[in-house]
Scaffold this motif. Structure first.
Motif, PDB file in Angstrom:
ATOM      1  N   GLY A 167       0.354   0.505   0.703  1.00  0.00           N
ATOM      2  CA  GLY A 167       0.644   1.899   1.057  1.00  0.00           C
ATOM      3  C   GLY A 167      -0.593   2.633   1.549  1.00  0.00           C
ATOM      4  O   GLY A 167      -0.513   3.433   2.495  1.00  0.00           O
ATOM      5  N   ALA A 168      -1.729   2.367   0.904  1.00  0.00           N
ATOM      6  CA  ALA A 168      -2.979   3.004   1.330  1.00  0.00           C
ATOM      7  C   ALA A 168      -3.358   2.553   2.735  1.00  0.00           C
ATOM      8  O   ALA A 168      -3.812   3.359   3.566  1.00  0.00           O
ATOM      9  N   ARG A 169      -3.175   1.269   3.012  1.00  0.00           N
ATOM     10  CA  ARG A 169      -3.496   0.765   4.353  1.00  0.00           C
ATOM     11  C   ARG A 169      -2.527   1.310   5.405  1.00  0.00           C
ATOM     12  O   ARG A 169      -2.917   1.595   6.540  1.00  0.00           O
ATOM     13  N   ALA A 170      -1.272   1.466   5.019  1.00  0.00           N
ATOM     14  CA  ALA A 170      -0.293   2.039   5.951  1.00  0.00           C
ATOM     15  C   ALA A 170      -0.663   3.482   6.291  1.00  0.00           C
ATOM     16  O   ALA A 170      -0.535   3.915   7.444  1.00  0.00           O
ATOM     17  N   ALA A 171      -1.140   4.228   5.284  1.00  0.00           N
ATOM     18  CA  ALA A 171      -1.568   5.615   5.532  1.00  0.00           C
ATOM     19  C   ALA A 171      -2.773   5.647   6.460  1.00  0.00           C
ATOM     20  O   ALA A 171      -2.874   6.504   7.351  1.00  0.00           O
ATOM     21  N   ARG A 172      -3.679   4.701   6.267  1.00  0.00           N
ATOM     22  CA  ARG A 172      -4.846   4.628   7.152  1.00  0.00           C
ATOM     23  C   ARG A 172      -4.425   4.339   8.589  1.00  0.00           C
ATOM     24  O   ARG A 172      -4.957   4.909   9.541  1.00  0.00           O
ATOM     25  N   LEU A 173      -3.447   3.438   8.737  1.00  0.00           N
ATOM     26  CA  LEU A 173      -2.976   3.094  10.079  1.00  0.00           C
ATOM     27  C   LEU A 173      -2.339   4.296  10.770  1.00  0.00           C
ATOM     28  O   LEU A 173      -2.463   4.448  11.993  1.00  0.00           O
ATOM     29  N   GLU A 174      -1.669   5.138  10.016  1.00  0.00           N
ATOM     30  CA  GLU A 174      -1.097   6.356  10.599  1.00  0.00           C
ATOM     31  C   GLU A 174      -2.205   7.237  11.169  1.00  0.00           C
ATOM     32  O   GLU A 174      -2.076   7.789  12.273  1.00  0.00           O
ATOM     33  N   LEU A 175      -3.294   7.356  10.418  1.00  0.00           N
ATOM     34  CA  LEU A 175      -4.430   8.157  10.893  1.00  0.00           C
ATOM     35  C   LEU A 175      -5.057   7.532  12.132  1.00  0.00           C
ATOM     36  O   LEU A 175      -5.409   8.239  13.092  1.00  0.00           O
ATOM     37  N   ASP A 176      -5.196   6.209  12.112  1.00  0.00           N
ATOM     38  CA  ASP A 176      -5.779   5.521  13.274  1.00  0.00           C
ATOM     39  C   ASP A 176      -4.875   5.653  14.497  1.00  0.00           C
ATOM     40  O   ASP A 176      -5.361   5.796  15.630  1.00  0.00           O
TER      41      ASP A 176
END
Length: 298
Positions: free
Chosen positions: A232-241
């Motif tokens: 989930g944390a990585r998915a949130a990062r991908l949204e920002l990227d």
């Protein structure tokens, strides 16, 4: 001061040629919407455009990788949700089996259901991703888990999941290994379930085996929960990227448009001005060329 006849004709002819070429160029800019028809029109702007186009291509590749990573993380989370549901059911059954009032027949039936849960978990652990690779297999391998002839299930993958480039110098993993997802706390969910199912099939007092199984299942559930949180944390990062790439692309498009796109209003005004000067030059040249020697002697 004497003006040669050739000079009198060549100067306006040269001007008309230049104005005609300029008008043609402006008309082409209006028609194509592109004011940089050739690199020589503005070498500096042309070089900047090449750099912008390269960055756009790079970001396009990064955006595609982000999309793939998001898909992998979503598939990972969905699969881990299924694993979590199976482990929760296993925990319920283990709690039931620890009840001292159950008969050996009842416990044996629970043992068979635990075997079925173990089979379901084996299938989930060997889920293939969208690329046809084992979702939890790490860096390589045809499958994440294998079953030996004696029924033992073990991890067959190697290394960590491949890093996916999502930006200049930035990468991310789209999934986790089976070890990280199912055995981070040192508890092997397959071994735990197999051991307890065997104890239930054997009959007799299973209190100690049930306590051990509950501890192991809870540890496996914690591993799955942590794996889902990490995803989930990585998915949130991908949204920002992804948002960053979109914003950079929009800013880059504004720069590109300023360098390359024709401002039709300005171009039409410039065309009218050029055509007016050209018509005036043509009229003057026509009048000049119609003069005779007697006109000069008057």
């Amino acid at each position: 001061m004497r003006i040669a006849t050739s000079q009198m004709y060549n100067r306006p002819a040269s001007m008309m040629t230049r104005l005609t070429a300029e008008a043609d160029s402006i008309q082409m800019q209006i028609a194509t919407g592109n004011k940089l028809l050739n690199p020589s029109d503005n070498p500096g702007a042309y070089l900047r455009l090449q750099g912008l186009k390269q960055r756009t291509a790079d970001d396009g590749a990064y955006a595609a990788n982000i999309g793939m990573a998001q898909g992998l993380l979503a598939q990972t989370d969905t699969t881990l949700d299924g694993v979590e549901a199976q482990l929760q059911r296993a925990l319920e059954l283990t709690t039931q089996a620890s009840n001292g009032t159950l008969s050996d027949t009842n416990r044996a039936a629970i043992g068979k259901e635990l075997d079925s849960i173990r089979d379901a978990l084996f299938g989930l652990a060997n889920t293939k991703d969208v690329r046809g690779q084992p979702l939890f297999g790490g860096a390589s391998g045809d499958v994440a888990y294998v079953r030996a002839t004696d029924g033992t299930i073990s991890f067959a993958g190697t290394g960590e999941p491949s890093a996916i480039p999502i930006g200049e110098g930035a990468t991310i993993q789209g999934t986790v290994t089976g070890v990280a997802a199912f055995a981070a706390g040192g508890s092997d969910m397959f071994a735990v379930l197999a051991s307890f199912a065997t104890a239930l099939q054997a009959g007799g007092d299973v209190k100690a085996a049930a306590d051990s199984a509950m501890t192991g299942i809870k540890a496996s559930l914690e591993s799955v929960t942590l794996a889902r949180a990490s995803g989930g944390a990585r998915a949130a990062r991908l949204e920002l990227d992804s948002d960053r790439l979109i914003a950079a692309g929009e800013a880059r498009e504004d720069v590109r448009s300023g360098l390359e796109d024709t401002d039709v209003t300005v171009a039409v005004t410039q065309l009218q001005k050029t055509l007016t000067i050209l018509q005036a030059t043509q009229a003057s040249f026509s009048k000049l060329s119609s003069l005779t020697l007697f006109d000069y002697l008057r």
